[in-house]
Write a protein that holds these residues in place. Structure first.
Motif, PDB file in Angstrom:
ATOM      1  N   SER A   1      -1.619 -12.473  10.446  1.00  0.00           N
ATOM      2  CA  SER A   1      -1.725 -13.601  11.372  1.00  0.00           C
ATOM      3  C   SER A   1      -2.951 -13.410  12.250  1.00  0.00           C
ATOM      4  CB  SER A   1      -0.466 -13.699  12.222  1.00  0.00           C
ATOM      5  OG  SER A   1      -0.315 -12.499  12.947  1.00  0.00           O
ATOM      6  N   GLY A   2      -3.290 -14.458  12.987  1.00  0.00           N
ATOM      7  CA  GLY A   2      -4.433 -14.403  13.890  1.00  0.00           C
ATOM      8  C   GLY A   2      -5.754 -14.412  13.154  1.00  0.00           C
ATOM      9  N   PRO A   3      -6.795 -13.843  13.781  1.00  0.00           N
ATOM     10  CA  PRO A   3      -8.146 -13.877  13.223  1.00  0.00           C
ATOM     11  C   PRO A   3      -8.229 -13.354  11.795  1.00  0.00           C
ATOM     12  CG  PRO A   3      -8.198 -12.975  15.431  1.00  0.00           C
ATOM     13  CD  PRO A   3      -6.746 -13.158  15.069  1.00  0.00           C
ATOM     14  N   ALA A   4      -7.488 -12.300  11.457  1.00  0.00           N
ATOM     15  CA  ALA A   4      -7.570 -11.700  10.128  1.00  0.00           C
ATOM     16  C   ALA A   4      -7.097 -12.685   9.060  1.00  0.00           C
ATOM     17  CB  ALA A   4      -6.747 -10.423  10.069  1.00  0.00           C
ATOM     18  N   ARG A   5      -6.118 -13.532   9.417  1.00  0.00           N
ATOM     19  CA  ARG A   5      -5.641 -14.517   8.452  1.00  0.00           C
ATOM     20  C   ARG A   5      -6.729 -15.540   8.148  1.00  0.00           C
ATOM     21  NH1 ARG A   5      -0.110 -17.881   7.935  1.00  0.00           N
ATOM     22  NH2 ARG A   5      -0.881 -19.457   6.482  1.00  0.00           N
ATOM     23  N   THR A   6      -7.361 -16.084   9.199  1.00  0.00           N
ATOM     24  CA  THR A   6      -8.434 -17.060   8.976  1.00  0.00           C
ATOM     25  C   THR A   6      -9.546 -16.416   8.161  1.00  0.00           C
ATOM     26  OG1 THR A   6      -7.898 -17.879  11.165  1.00  0.00           O
ATOM     27  CG2 THR A   6      -9.840 -18.816  10.123  1.00  0.00           C
ATOM     28  N   TYR A   7      -9.890 -15.161   8.506  1.00  0.00           N
ATOM     29  CA  TYR A   7     -10.942 -14.458   7.763  1.00  0.00           C
ATOM     30  C   TYR A   7     -10.611 -14.405   6.271  1.00  0.00           C
ATOM     31  CZ  TYR A   7     -14.072 -10.858   6.073  1.00  0.00           C
ATOM     32  OH  TYR A   7     -14.999 -10.185   5.337  1.00  0.00           O
ATOM     33  N   GLY A   8      -9.390 -13.959   5.955  1.00  0.00           N
ATOM     34  CA  GLY A   8      -8.972 -13.860   4.554  1.00  0.00           C
ATOM     35  C   GLY A   8      -8.998 -15.208   3.848  1.00  0.00           C
TER      36      GLY A   8
ATOM     37  N   LEU B   1      -5.770 -18.182  -6.380  1.00  0.00           N
ATOM     38  CA  LEU B   1      -5.645 -18.647  -4.999  1.00  0.00           C
ATOM     39  C   LEU B   1      -4.170 -18.610  -4.566  1.00  0.00           C
ATOM     40  CD1 LEU B   1      -7.809 -19.691  -3.014  1.00  0.00           C
ATOM     41  CD2 LEU B   1      -7.229 -22.007  -3.692  1.00  0.00           C
ATOM     42  N   ARG B   2      -3.289 -19.038  -5.476  1.00  0.00           N
ATOM     43  CA  ARG B   2      -1.854 -19.001  -5.208  1.00  0.00           C
ATOM     44  C   ARG B   2      -1.383 -17.556  -4.951  1.00  0.00           C
ATOM     45  NH1 ARG B   2      -0.980 -22.180  -9.925  1.00  0.00           N
ATOM     46  NH2 ARG B   2      -1.738 -24.133  -9.059  1.00  0.00           N
ATOM     47  N   ASN B   3      -1.911 -16.621  -5.743  1.00  0.00           N
ATOM     48  CA  ASN B   3      -1.558 -15.218  -5.563  1.00  0.00           C
ATOM     49  C   ASN B   3      -2.079 -14.671  -4.245  1.00  0.00           C
ATOM     50  OD1 ASN B   3      -0.289 -15.306  -8.017  1.00  0.00           O
ATOM     51  ND2 ASN B   3      -2.015 -14.396  -9.137  1.00  0.00           N
ATOM     52  N   ALA B   4      -3.212 -15.233  -3.785  1.00  0.00           N
ATOM     53  CA  ALA B   4      -3.779 -14.787  -2.510  1.00  0.00           C
ATOM     54  C   ALA B   4      -2.956 -15.312  -1.336  1.00  0.00           C
ATOM     55  CB  ALA B   4      -5.226 -15.260  -2.383  1.00  0.00           C
ATOM     56  N   LEU B   5      -2.203 -16.396  -1.582  1.00  0.00           N
ATOM     57  CA  LEU B   5      -1.412 -17.016  -0.510  1.00  0.00           C
ATOM     58  C   LEU B   5      -0.496 -16.013   0.170  1.00  0.00           C
ATOM     59  CD1 LEU B   5      -0.090 -20.533  -1.630  1.00  0.00           C
ATOM     60  CD2 LEU B   5      -1.457 -19.968   0.373  1.00  0.00           C
ATOM     61  N   VAL B   6       0.276 -15.265  -0.647  1.00  0.00           N
ATOM     62  CA  VAL B   6       1.311 -14.402  -0.065  1.00  0.00           C
ATOM     63  C   VAL B   6       0.708 -13.342   0.878  1.00  0.00           C
ATOM     64  CG1 VAL B   6       3.251 -12.882  -0.564  1.00  0.00           C
ATOM     65  CG2 VAL B   6       2.879 -14.913  -1.957  1.00  0.00           C
ATOM     66  N   PRO B   7      -0.232 -12.511   0.404  1.00  0.00           N
ATOM     67  CA  PRO B   7      -0.786 -11.525   1.345  1.00  0.00           C
ATOM     68  C   PRO B   7      -1.458 -12.144   2.572  1.00  0.00           C
ATOM     69  CG  PRO B   7      -1.939 -11.477  -0.782  1.00  0.00           C
ATOM     70  CD  PRO B   7      -0.723 -12.307  -0.968  1.00  0.00           C
ATOM     71  N   VAL B   8      -2.154 -13.269   2.381  1.00  0.00           N
ATOM     72  CA  VAL B   8      -2.824 -13.888   3.535  1.00  0.00           C
ATOM     73  C   VAL B   8      -1.796 -14.428   4.531  1.00  0.00           C
ATOM     74  CG1 VAL B   8      -4.344 -15.788   4.269  1.00  0.00           C
ATOM     75  CG2 VAL B   8      -4.996 -14.398   2.302  1.00  0.00           C
ATOM     76  N   GLN B   9      -0.686 -14.997   3.981  1.00  0.00           N
ATOM     77  CA  GLN B   9       0.332 -15.553   4.879  1.00  0.00           C
ATOM     78  C   GLN B   9       1.072 -14.482   5.667  1.00  0.00           C
ATOM     79  OE1 GLN B   9       2.405 -17.939   1.974  1.00  0.00           O
ATOM     80  NE2 GLN B   9       1.787 -19.833   2.972  1.00  0.00           N
ATOM     81  N   LEU B  10       1.049 -13.247   5.140  1.00  0.00           N
ATOM     82  CA  LEU B  10       1.739 -12.160   5.839  1.00  0.00           C
ATOM     83  C   LEU B  10       0.973 -11.699   7.075  1.00  0.00           C
ATOM     84  CD1 LEU B  10       3.118  -9.958   2.926  1.00  0.00           C
ATOM     85  CD2 LEU B  10       4.380 -11.507   4.433  1.00  0.00           C
TER      86      LEU B  10
ATOM     87  N   GLU C   1      -2.337 -24.355   3.427  1.00  0.00           N
ATOM     88  CA  GLU C   1      -1.374 -23.241   3.488  1.00  0.00           C
ATOM     89  C   GLU C   1      -2.034 -21.926   3.877  1.00  0.00           C
ATOM     90  OE1 GLU C   1       1.870 -22.559   0.788  1.00  0.00           O
ATOM     91  OE2 GLU C   1       1.484 -24.514  -0.143  1.00  0.00           O
ATOM     92  N   LEU C   2      -3.186 -21.642   3.233  1.00  0.00           N
ATOM     93  CA  LEU C   2      -3.893 -20.387   3.531  1.00  0.00           C
ATOM     94  C   LEU C   2      -4.264 -20.299   5.002  1.00  0.00           C
ATOM     95  CD1 LEU C   2      -6.374 -20.035   0.528  1.00  0.00           C
ATOM     96  CD2 LEU C   2      -4.798 -18.255   1.278  1.00  0.00           C
ATOM     97  N   LEU C   3      -4.767 -21.426   5.539  1.00  0.00           N
ATOM     98  CA  LEU C   3      -5.235 -21.428   6.919  1.00  0.00           C
ATOM     99  C   LEU C   3      -4.087 -21.587   7.907  1.00  0.00           C
ATOM    100  CD1 LEU C   3      -8.313 -23.748   6.329  1.00  0.00           C
ATOM    101  CD2 LEU C   3      -8.468 -21.377   7.145  1.00  0.00           C
ATOM    102  N   GLY C   4      -2.890 -21.887   7.395  1.00  0.00           N
ATOM    103  CA  GLY C   4      -1.761 -22.157   8.290  1.00  0.00           C
ATOM    104  C   GLY C   4      -2.040 -23.360   9.173  1.00  0.00           C
ATOM    105  N   ALA C   5      -2.705 -24.387   8.591  1.00  0.00           N
ATOM    106  CA  ALA C   5      -3.106 -25.571   9.370  1.00  0.00           C
ATOM    107  C   ALA C   5      -1.954 -26.564   9.455  1.00  0.00           C
ATOM    108  CB  ALA C   5      -4.314 -26.232   8.710  1.00  0.00           C
TER     109      ALA C   5
END
Lengths: 204, 204
Positions: free
Chosen positions: B88-95, B77-86, B146-150
């Motif tokens: 933004s918008g709908p695609a980020r929430t999806y990821g 999950l931590r490793n997924a953080l970086v690509p997801v944080q890069l 963090e993933l959701l940028g909430a």
């Protein structure tokens, strides 16, 4: 039926019911491994022979037990339908949400969970529990729709109700090892408002 | 440490890891009742004595096993953080939503569930599993934020994230006895939109 007197039938029915209630308590408290026909018979104050007259196998007894209590909870939910349907607006959603979340935090859910887990490991139990769950799940969904006054013809409403029931199931699981009621109350209060908004939203 | 050579340490570490992996597989497949140190040792291709050198009791082994895989999933999950944080918008929430729901539908969740149920019936296991779950739960919540940028300083956002994680847990449970992926995809697609709206909503 001709030769069985009415009081004898009543006694038999009462014995069956005592066994079912004892089986659910036993499953919720001790899990599948600690739940045998003998243990349940003793708890119910019934002889082992009498218990086996009613339920031939352990699987018969525990599937019937979870079905019995599921039926009781569905009846309670059905009875809640009328008063909840008489109210409208925020108070209706509040009542509906409390009833639905309550389904997943009581002893029935604990007993059902023990049976699900046992079913993942016991092939004999698996098909029966899967059937039972499909039936109960469908009925809970139908009643959730009625309790919430949700119009499933509108796009997304079906998924709104389903996702909310998934949340209620997850809240039940979070309550398994510790008393999660303080956190649950805050989460439910928040999502009740979200749910109301989603269900009342005009169709775009 | 002085007298233990590096290759011997490596071998010991590798043995421990094999035991932990075998324990999780065993628990997910056979449940607590079917999971003993002997069964796990055999599955890992390790002698019973060597297994007991690493883990004194069954409780030690299985708590360590679930902790080990929890740590692996948290790392993923931590490793997924970086690509997801890069993004933004709908695609980020999806990821983010896919990563989080995935946490509750894989073999780790199945193994953890078996351990929770065992813990409701075994006093010895209960305190450890409760501690582990508190720690993992807190970490999953932190990473979900963090993933959701909430932005949890905004009212209701904390409860939005918690309720969504409860839903993900409930979806995991619904997947226990049957393949629920078709229904789950519809529910998740709908609620992902709701979640995005709730998190992006301007503060009133």
């Amino acid at each position: 039926m001709g030769t069985v007197s009415a009081p004898k039938q009543d006694r038999s029915r009462a014995t069956r019911q005592r066994l079912l209630e004892a089986a659910v308590e036993c499953l919720a408290e001790h899990g599948w491994a600690g739940s045998t026909v003998s243990v349940v018979a003793e708890r119910a104050g019934v002889s082992r022979g009498a218990a086996q007259h009613h339920f031939r196998t352990r699987e018969d007894l525990f599937t019937a037990a979870v079905e019995y209590v599921a039926e009781q909870r569905l009846t309670a939910l059905r009875n809640a339908l009328v008063p909840v349907q008489l109210i409208s607006g925020p108070a209706r959603t509040y009542g509906a949400v409390q009833e639905l979340v309550g389904l997943f935090t009581g002893p029935l859910f604990r007993a059902a969970l023990q049976l699900w887990i046992a079913a993942t490991n016991e092939e004999q139990l698996r098909a029966r529990v899967t059937d039972l769950e499909t039936r109960v799940g469908r009925e809970v969904h139908r009643m959730a729709v009625e309790l919430l006054g949700a119009d499933e013809r509108r796009p997304g409403v079906r998924e709104t109700v389903q996702g909310f029931l998934d949340m209620a199931r997850g809240l039940g699981l979070a309550n398994l090892l510790t008393d999660d009621s303080a956190r649950r109350e805050r989460v439910v209060a928040h999502w009740e408002g979200v749910l109301r908004e989603l269900l009342e939203r005009p169709t775009s």
